[in-house]
Write a protein that holds these residues in place. Sequence first.
Motif, short mmCIF file in Angstrom:
data_model
loop_
_atom_site.label_atom_id
_atom_site.label_comp_id
_atom_site.label_asym_id
_atom_site.label_seq_id
_atom_site.Cartn_x
_atom_site.Cartn_y
_atom_site.Cartn_z
N ASP A 181 -111.26 61.68 -9.94
CA ASP A 181 -110.46 62.76 -10.50
C ASP A 181 -109.13 62.83 -9.75
N ASN A 182 -108.37 63.85 -10.05
CA ASN A 182 -107.03 63.95 -9.51
C ASN A 182 -107.02 63.99 -7.98
N GLU A 183 -108.06 64.57 -7.40
CA GLU A 183 -108.12 64.67 -5.94
C GLU A 183 -108.74 63.43 -5.31
N HIS A 216 -108.80 58.66 -13.15
CA HIS A 216 -108.47 57.29 -12.79
C HIS A 216 -109.71 56.43 -12.98
N CYS A 217 -109.50 55.26 -13.51
CA CYS A 217 -110.58 54.27 -13.54
C CYS A 217 -110.15 53.16 -12.60
N ARG A 218 -110.91 52.98 -11.53
CA ARG A 218 -110.52 52.03 -10.49
C ARG A 218 -111.55 50.92 -10.36
N MET A 225 -107.56 45.59 -6.00
CA MET A 225 -107.86 46.84 -6.70
C MET A 225 -106.96 46.94 -7.91
N LEU A 226 -107.53 47.31 -9.04
CA LEU A 226 -106.72 47.58 -10.23
C LEU A 226 -107.15 48.96 -10.75
N GLU A 227 -106.18 49.67 -11.28
CA GLU A 227 -106.45 51.05 -11.64
C GLU A 227 -105.74 51.41 -12.93
N THR A 228 -106.35 52.24 -13.73
CA THR A 228 -105.71 52.79 -14.92
C THR A 228 -105.93 54.29 -14.91
N LEU A 229 -104.92 54.98 -15.42
CA LEU A 229 -104.93 56.44 -15.37
C LEU A 229 -104.88 56.98 -16.79
N ILE A 230 -105.61 58.07 -17.01
CA ILE A 230 -105.52 58.75 -18.29
C ILE A 230 -105.49 60.24 -18.00
#
Length: 724
Positions: A181-183, A216-218, A225-230
């Motif tokens: 999550d955001n935190e 975030h999906c990490r 590390m690859l990450e995508t945010l929604i």
Amino acid sequence: RPCLSEMKFIIFLTLLIISGATDSRSEQYKVVGPADPVFAVSGEDVILPCSVKPNISVVDMRVGWSRPDQNDSLVHLYENHVDKNTDQIQFYRGRTKLIYQELQRGNASLKLSSVQIFDEGRYKCFIESKSWNDDTTVNVKVEAVGRPPVITVDGFDYSGGLHLQCESEGWYPEPDLEWLDNEGVSLGSETTATQRNTDGFSVKHTITVRHSDKIHCRVKLRHHMLETLIITTSNMFISWRIPVILISFFVVLSVIAGILIVVLVHKYKAIHLRTYMVNVILDADTAHPRLIVYCDGKQAFGMRMHLLQESYYTSKNTNGSEFKDFSFQHPCSSEMKFICLTLLVISEITYSRSEQYEVLGPADPIFAVAGEDVILPCSLKPSISVVDMRVEWFRPDLKEAQLVHLYEEHEDRNTEQPESYIGRTTLNHQELQRGNASLKLSSVQVSDEGRYKCFIQSKSWTNDATVNVRVEAIGTPPVITVDGFDDSGGLHLQCESEGWNPEPVLEWLNSEGVSLSSETTETQRNTDGFTVKHTTTVYERDSMIHCRVKMKHHMLETMIISSNKRFNPLRTSIILISAVVVLIVIAGILIAAFVHKNKELHQLNNENEIIKKEDGQLKEFKIKLQNDCHTLQNDISRIQQESEEYIKRMQHEHEQLEKEKSIIKQERDQLQNEMSGIQECSSESDQLLQKEKTRIKQEDGQHLQNENREKEQVNTQSKKGKRK
Ligand SMILES: *[C@@H]1O[C@H](CO)[C@@H](O)[C@H](O)[C@H]1NC(C)=O
Ligand SMILES: *[C@@H]1O[C@H](CO)[C@@H](O)[C@H](O)[C@H]1NC(C)=O
Ligand SMILES: *[C@@H]1O[C@H](CO)[C@@H](O)[C@H](O)[C@H]1NC(C)=O
């Protein structure tokens, strides 16, 4: 000279020993490899270390690499000073290399190009001389960094949760996927799926989000590390209310209907019990589909409730946004200063006409990339040293804090430098001697864009040049926000990207690369650069939606998948409403049936009363009838007696008649006998009569003949008489 021969002998012996020692030592070597596994990245090259200790040359030896875990098949072979790779396995063809220079230094490391996942495993490095051999094993681990995770918006559930799915492919070994999550707190995945194919591992996790947040999906693997945010908005989570209300209404209605059915069934049973007591067998196969029939086939209860799979959502309108235009006003003070300076310059020029120096700047704007360093060129023509002069860099286009850098009395005097430039400006003091007053500006910011003045002042003259600085800033990757659904099933998306300079172009593209029009567009400018925000509504299902932000040669893109599982709220509401209507109708019918049955029951009760009365009357009638019957029976028995007597009498008479009959018979027999006697007699007399008759006939014949003769005679006589 006896000494000489001794010396000779000693030297010879020593050399012999030394050569022998070196020789034997050279033959005894150890092949060493790395203690830890060697990590290789898929697609890149890797060196598998292997060397001999001590570091003698292995050029004349046989150097080979093989795979002990693959039937010891050959990876690379060096023999008789050349590579002999005829027996090499196909998989490694053209991908292995030994460096000959390194072989001389005892280094037999193998270079393996474009590593693949199948290269993982154990490798044996063997080095053989004529009299010695040794080997070592190198463990290779391959890492493949997959593709960036892709988030799919997978619709809602009834509790208002948004289903998200994150998928990333092409990893090796298996990576870790987590939702944050955001935190940065890890959220547990609901379902996790891992697949392995030739491409490596693909991971797929799902989650249900129940409140608005940045998710975030990490995907992590060791150092990668690859990450995508929604982003999900609260819009998504308002929509659950309507379905909840509808569902509760539905449930309440179902409960009422259920109660009615129970009461009805009960009443119905009661009616049956009171009136007929019929044993009914219900066949579950042929029963009404909504009727639940118990196993014994004798009881039925309630209705089957089919909960609808989808519900109804709304979404709020997105507000149009203002476009803010920022223009820069030229501050008065700077103008004043500029005028003053100009006056000063004019005065200086008039002061010393003899010194014709010119400060030169670039003709074209200087392009700087945000975060990098840039040099603002400024030099004197002809180039004389400016070490003894005053060099001031300032920004005439700013209202306050114009100073950028000041060099005075052989040193930098930056006490009045504004905070934004502290530590970021440098004048090269060596270059100053060559008349070069170029300023180096480190880690350029978007706010550095503008006009700069390079102002040089000597005792006798002043001059300046203007440098235009343009800053190019590549913003943050675009972030897609899922902003709810509209009534027609469209998915509202918002894409935002910040920190661009100059203003970038944002566009939406579908799977086919066709540009989708933005509904609202918003551009903001602040010290960090431009922020662009566009919204669109996607009606396509199962489509990859790209949000692309472009500026000159730079492009950043984010993608989202809109799944086809997303439901159509209109359809859902229609289904729900029709279900409710159907339920109301059923309930109405049931109530009507119930009322009707109640009436029937009353009627039946009335009829029952009437029947009971009639029954009483009938009973009385029956008693009367029974009495009548009784008398009739008596009569019948009397008649029977009489008839019996009569029959007896008749029988007696009959017997008498029989007797008389037999007497008559006897008499008849006698008479018959007599008659036969008479008949005989008559036949005899008949015969006699016949005889007599025949005799009479004969006599008659004779008599007739005689008569005839007489007649003839008579006739002839008469004729004769006539003639006569
Ligand atoms: C090793 O050799 C055996 C028979 O020679 C074969 O069945 C097996 O598949 C081979 N294994 C590999 C990994 O090549
Ligand atoms: C062998 O190693 C030693 C140090 O261990 C080094 O000084 C020497 O140059 C190396 N010899 C070769 C041929 O690389
Ligand atoms: C051996 O050679 C490789 C290049 O082929 C080099 O990268 C490596 O550092 C060398 N090892 C030693 C110990 O010199």
